[in-house]
Every structure is written in structure tokens, then in C-alpha cells.
Design a protein around this motif. Structure first.
Motif, PDB file in Angstrom:
ATOM      1  N   THR A 287     -29.618 -98.319 -11.086  1.00 13.28           N
ATOM      2  CA  THR A 287     -29.647 -97.107 -12.050  1.00 13.28           C
ATOM      3  C   THR A 287     -30.815 -96.513 -12.178  1.00 13.28           C
ATOM      4  O   THR A 287     -31.996 -97.060 -11.753  1.00 13.28           O
ATOM      5  N   GLU A 288     -31.006 -95.473 -13.025  1.00 11.22           N
ATOM      6  CA  GLU A 288     -32.191 -94.881 -13.121  1.00 11.22           C
ATOM      7  C   GLU A 288     -33.113 -95.694 -14.160  1.00 11.22           C
ATOM      8  O   GLU A 288     -32.587 -96.424 -14.796  1.00 11.22           O
ATOM      9  N   THR A 289     -34.543 -95.763 -13.874  1.00 13.23           N
ATOM     10  CA  THR A 289     -35.526 -96.597 -14.528  1.00 13.23           C
ATOM     11  C   THR A 289     -35.979 -95.716 -15.731  1.00 13.23           C
ATOM     12  O   THR A 289     -36.385 -94.816 -15.438  1.00 13.23           O
ATOM     13  N   PHE A 290     -35.885 -96.087 -16.799  1.00 15.90           N
ATOM     14  CA  PHE A 290     -36.400 -95.225 -18.065  1.00 15.90           C
ATOM     15  C   PHE A 290     -37.891 -95.867 -18.354  1.00 15.90           C
ATOM     16  O   PHE A 290     -38.110 -97.166 -18.352  1.00 15.90           O
ATOM     17  N   GLU A 291     -38.403 -94.943 -18.717  1.00 16.61           N
ATOM     18  CA  GLU A 291     -40.106 -95.291 -18.924  1.00 16.61           C
ATOM     19  C   GLU A 291     -40.381 -95.278 -20.369  1.00 16.61           C
ATOM     20  O   GLU A 291     -40.099 -94.137 -20.994  1.00 16.61           O
ATOM     21  N   ALA A 292     -40.831 -96.298 -20.897  1.00 16.83           N
ATOM     22  CA  ALA A 292     -41.156 -96.378 -22.608  1.00 16.83           C
ATOM     23  C   ALA A 292     -42.539 -95.423 -22.426  1.00 16.83           C
ATOM     24  O   ALA A 292     -43.508 -95.689 -21.829  1.00 16.83           O
ATOM     25  N   VAL A 293     -42.388 -94.342 -23.777  1.00 14.02           N
ATOM     26  CA  VAL A 293     -43.749 -93.713 -23.772  1.00 14.02           C
ATOM     27  C   VAL A 293     -44.837 -94.701 -24.357  1.00 14.02           C
ATOM     28  O   VAL A 293     -44.639 -95.451 -25.252  1.00 14.02           O
ATOM     29  N   ASN A 294     -46.093 -94.517 -23.822  1.00 14.45           N
ATOM     30  CA  ASN A 294     -47.103 -95.569 -24.032  1.00 14.45           C
ATOM     31  C   ASN A 294     -48.080 -94.414 -24.791  1.00 14.45           C
ATOM     32  O   ASN A 294     -49.020 -93.909 -24.173  1.00 14.45           O
ATOM     33  N   TRP A 295     -48.393 -94.929 -26.026  1.00 15.89           N
ATOM     34  CA  TRP A 295     -49.434 -93.789 -26.751  1.00 15.89           C
ATOM     35  C   TRP A 295     -50.812 -94.641 -26.807  1.00 15.89           C
ATOM     36  O   TRP A 295     -51.698 -93.950 -27.260  1.00 15.89           O
ATOM     37  N   ASN A 296     -50.932 -95.678 -25.951  1.00 14.08           N
ATOM     38  CA  ASN A 296     -52.279 -96.362 -25.692  1.00 14.08           C
ATOM     39  C   ASN A 296     -52.632 -95.917 -24.292  1.00 14.08           C
ATOM     40  O   ASN A 296     -53.710 -96.167 -23.787  1.00 14.08           O
ATOM     41  N   ASN A 297     -51.990 -95.094 -23.731  1.00 13.91           N
ATOM     42  CA  ASN A 297     -52.323 -94.625 -22.311  1.00 13.91           C
ATOM     43  C   ASN A 297     -51.987 -92.906 -22.513  1.00 13.91           C
ATOM     44  O   ASN A 297     -51.052 -92.545 -21.806  1.00 13.91           O
ATOM     45  N   ILE A 298     -52.903 -92.432 -22.921  1.00 13.70           N
ATOM     46  CA  ILE A 298     -52.840 -90.753 -23.187  1.00 13.70           C
ATOM     47  C   ILE A 298     -53.380 -90.058 -21.697  1.00 13.70           C
ATOM     48  O   ILE A 298     -54.572 -90.039 -21.468  1.00 13.70           O
ATOM     49  N   GLU A 299     -52.588 -89.219 -21.361  1.00 16.47           N
ATOM     50  CA  GLU A 299     -52.954 -88.448 -20.254  1.00 16.47           C
ATOM     51  C   GLU A 299     -53.513 -87.201 -20.667  1.00 16.47           C
ATOM     52  O   GLU A 299     -54.565 -86.522 -19.882  1.00 16.47           O
ATOM     53  N   ASP A 300     -53.389 -86.382 -21.597  1.00 12.94           N
ATOM     54  CA  ASP A 300     -53.802 -85.426 -22.212  1.00 12.94           C
ATOM     55  C   ASP A 300     -54.236 -85.382 -23.559  1.00 12.94           C
ATOM     56  O   ASP A 300     -53.162 -85.719 -24.442  1.00 12.94           O
ATOM     57  N   ALA A 301     -55.472 -85.622 -24.103  1.00 13.70           N
ATOM     58  CA  ALA A 301     -55.797 -85.887 -25.426  1.00 13.70           C
ATOM     59  C   ALA A 301     -55.243 -84.941 -26.214  1.00 13.70           C
ATOM     60  O   ALA A 301     -55.079 -85.128 -27.453  1.00 13.70           O
ATOM     61  N   VAL A 302     -54.957 -83.780 -25.885  1.00  8.45           N
ATOM     62  CA  VAL A 302     -54.491 -82.575 -26.979  1.00  8.45           C
ATOM     63  C   VAL A 302     -53.139 -83.098 -27.407  1.00  8.45           C
ATOM     64  O   VAL A 302     -52.579 -82.559 -28.650  1.00  8.45           O
ATOM     65  N   ASP A 303     -52.527 -83.644 -26.485  1.00  8.49           N
ATOM     66  CA  ASP A 303     -51.083 -84.025 -26.922  1.00  8.49           C
ATOM     67  C   ASP A 303     -51.287 -84.954 -28.171  1.00  8.49           C
ATOM     68  O   ASP A 303     -50.489 -84.846 -29.249  1.00  8.49           O
ATOM     69  N   LYS A 304     -52.044 -85.884 -28.059  1.00 12.98           N
ATOM     70  CA  LYS A 304     -52.363 -86.782 -29.279  1.00 12.98           C
ATOM     71  C   LYS A 304     -52.714 -86.375 -30.394  1.00 12.98           C
ATOM     72  O   LYS A 304     -52.372 -86.213 -31.571  1.00 12.98           O
ATOM     73  N   ILE A 305     -53.963 -85.380 -30.081  1.00 14.52           N
ATOM     74  CA  ILE A 305     -54.374 -84.633 -31.283  1.00 14.52           C
ATOM     75  C   ILE A 305     -53.334 -83.503 -31.994  1.00 14.52           C
ATOM     76  O   ILE A 305     -53.285 -83.571 -33.369  1.00 14.52           O
ATOM     77  N   THR A 306     -52.566 -83.181 -31.231  1.00 18.15           N
ATOM     78  CA  THR A 306     -51.357 -82.070 -31.829  1.00 18.15           C
ATOM     79  C   THR A 306     -50.650 -82.847 -32.487  1.00 18.15           C
ATOM     80  O   THR A 306     -50.399 -82.615 -33.729  1.00 18.15           O
ATOM     81  N   TYR A 307     -50.196 -84.048 -31.878  1.00 16.72           N
ATOM     82  CA  TYR A 307     -49.104 -84.904 -32.704  1.00 16.72           C
ATOM     83  C   TYR A 307     -49.585 -85.391 -33.869  1.00 16.72           C
ATOM     84  O   TYR A 307     -48.731 -85.373 -34.990  1.00 16.72           O
ATOM     85  N   GLU A 308     -50.689 -85.732 -33.979  1.00 20.18           N
ATOM     86  CA  GLU A 308     -51.248 -86.489 -35.206  1.00 20.18           C
ATOM     87  C   GLU A 308     -51.488 -85.308 -36.238  1.00 20.18           C
ATOM     88  O   GLU A 308     -51.229 -85.199 -37.604  1.00 20.18           O
ATOM     89  N   LYS A 309     -51.850 -83.986 -35.770  1.00 22.75           N
ATOM     90  CA  LYS A 309     -51.983 -82.798 -36.639  1.00 22.75           C
ATOM     91  C   LYS A 309     -50.563 -82.547 -37.340  1.00 22.75           C
ATOM     92  O   LYS A 309     -50.721 -82.278 -38.715  1.00 22.75           O
TER      93      LYS A 309
END
Length: 319
Positions: A4-26
């Protein structure tokens, strides 16, 4: 065993785009709920407003409710399909929830200030108003049929431009010390929309910068053409709303100013000559989303939420 399809857990310790993290926190720091705002304290102001101005408030909030509903039900789903990272999806999920809360906020205001019959009339008006339906249809058509970058343009135009014909009214009353608790709710919504427009505009710029020069020019031409189309309709919508109270020309200036802000979020040049200096100073001052000092225990201002709220300024429109 069937593969079946493999599901990937989101890893907030491995950020691909720092703006995603900054915006989520804001956005999580800015979290609020309309039920915590003391809108009932504005009942006295409401009863003193002329009927013509009451109907104006009802119509602009009815229109805003519909646009927030469009964004929460159609817009974010369209953007989510083109997300590049799991963290971007998380940010969009947050935005989607808050757009739903914005729509609920207006219903909270209606239930406090209006009768059941008046509320039914507000929603009937929003459903049947041609100019309001036209702008919703123009935006939704892009959401359903546009390219990933075109969808982002439509979203930024909605968040950073089209809402503001409605925002003008509560900001104007705030400057005259009327309906100040209602305006507190609107200022919280404006603060959210500022962050949403800046974030989605940032994502647009990432994709835009990967285009060839020819592709950039084609997309820019399409973007300005869409803005012209939306602006022409918005002028008619504004005239319908504001001619009777005599505010139309001032609101048009405000529209053009925010259309330029939307273009700035996309990294494009302003279209109109209007600047903040041209906007009614009472209204432009209301765009500041700093803290109002309500009593800590009895009522909730936009500073006592779940954290300290930072004041938004022009820099917040761009990353």
C-alpha cells in the motif's frame, strides 16, 4: 501482504523552508476566538447609528462572511494541492481554520446586534448581490482551473485586496470611537489576513523566480489583467455600498492602496499612484493591530490572547 501507499510523518525537526516554520509559529501565537471578544458592549453604539449606516455595516459584514467562506471551503483546498512541503500543508491547514473562524466571527457579531429576521436578510443579500457574487466567481474560477501560481495570485488578491472594501467601515467607526469591540475583532482578522497574504505571496515568488523570462511576462500580464477585472467590479460594489453615506471616493482610495499591497506581496510593481498618505488617516491608523488595553480578567482585547501580540507594519507584507 498487498503493498500500500507509504505515509510520511511530518518532521518539524527537519525544515525544508524556514518560512514555513516561522509562519506556523506566528499564526499559532496569534490564535484567537471570536467568542472571547466583548462585542455585546457595542450594543449602545449600535442602537444610536442611523438605519442607513446599520444596513451598511450589515452588508459589508455579510460580504466578508461569504468571502471568508470561499477561502476556507475552496481556496485553501486549491492551494494545498500544490504545496511543496508537509510544513506548507500544516500552515495552510492553520489558515483554513482561521478563515472559518473569521466567518464565524461575523455571525457572532450578527447574533449580538441583529434580530433573526435581520440576519436572514443579510445572508439573502449576500447570496443575491451581483457584484459580490461576481468577485467570488472570478476568484473561484482561478481556484478550480488555474495553474498553481495563478491560484496563489487569486488568493493574495482576495486576502490583501478584496476584503478591504468591507474592512473600511469598522476601521472608520473605530477612528470615531464607535463599535470599538466590533473593530477589535476586525483588527484581529486583518492581522491574520496580513500574515496569510504575505506567506502565500512568498510561495508565489518562489515559483515565479523559477520561470523563464517569457513565462514571467505572460504571468505578469495575466495577473494585472485579473486585477483590473477585479478592481472594476470592486468599484461598482463600493459605489453600491457607500454612495448613500458619501464615503465612496475615500473607500476607492483605500482599495487602490491595498491593491498595491497585494501586488507587493507578489513581488510585483504597484499599479496605482495611491499611498498610505492618500488614505483617510482615521482608517490608516486603524490598520495598526497593536494591543488595546482591556481589563485583564473581565474582557479580552487583541493583546490578551494566548501570547504577546506584535504590531504589524509594512514589513510584515513581505518576507
Amino acid at each position: 501482504m498487498i503493498k500500500t501507499e507509504t505515509f510520511e510523518a511530518v518532521n518539524w525537526n527537519n525544515i525544508e523552508d524556514a518560512v514555513d516554520k516561522i509562519t506556523y509559529e506566528k499564526l499559532t501565537e496569534q490564535f484567537w476566538l471570536s467568542t472571547r471578544m466583548p462585542v455585546s458592549k457595542d450594543r449602545s453604539d449600535w442602537t444610536k447609528l442611523p438605519d442607513i449606516e446599520k444596513r451598511l455595516v450589515e452588508k459589508v459584514f455579510g460580504g466578508l462572511t461569504m468571502l471568508d467562506t470561499l477561502q476556507s471551503e475552496s481556496g485553501i483546498d486549491a492551494l494545498r494541492k500544490d504545496a511543496k512541503t508537509q510544513h506548507e500543508i500544516a500552515v495552510l491547514n492553520n489558515i483554513q481554520f482561521m478563515e472559518s473562524e473569521h466567518a464565524r466571527s461575523y455571525s457572532s457579531i450578527f447574533s449580538t446586534l441583529n434580530t433573526k429576521k435581520e440576519i436572514e436578510e443579510i445572508f439573502r443579500w449576500a447570496r443575491e448581490n451581483d457584484f459580490l457574487q461576481t468577485k467570488a466567481q472570478l476568484i473561484n474560477d482561478v481556484y478550480q482551473n488555474g495553474t498553481p501560481l495563478q491560484k496563489k495570485v487569486a488568493s493574495v488578491f482576495l486576502e490583501s485586496f478584496l476584503f478591504y472594501s468591507g474592512f473600511y467601515t469598522p476601521l472608520y467607526y473605530l477612528g470615531r470611537a464607535k463599535l470599538i469591540n466590533v473593530a477589535e475583532v476586525i483588527k484581529l482578522i486583518i492581522r491574520d489576513e496580513s500574515a496569510h497574504g504575505a506567506y502565500i505571496g512568498y510561495k508565489f515568488k518562489l515559483g515565479f523566480n523559477q520561470l523563464t523570462d517569457a513565462e514571467k511576462e505572460t504571468l505578469k500580464s495575466w495577473t494585472y489583467a485579473l486585477l483590473y477585472q477585479l478592481y472594476e467590479n470592486e468599484v461598482k460594489y463600493t459605489e453600491l455600498l457607500y454612495d448613500e453615506v458619501g464615503w465612496t471616493e475615500e473607500v476607492k482610495v483605500f482599495l487602490r492602496y491595498n491593491a498595491n499591497k497585494a501586488l507587493m506581496n507578489l513581488g510585483l510593481s504597484p499599479l496605482f499612484p495611491d499611498t498610505a498618505d492618500d488614505v483617510n488617516p482615521i482608517v490608516i491608523n486603524g490598520l495598526s493591530t497593536g494591543t488595546t488595553n482591556h481589563d485583564f480578567f473581565s474582557t479580552v482585547g487583541n493583546g490578551y490572547l494566548l501570547s504577546v501580540v506584535e504590531e504589524m507594519n509594512d514589513a510584515d507584507y513581505d518576507y
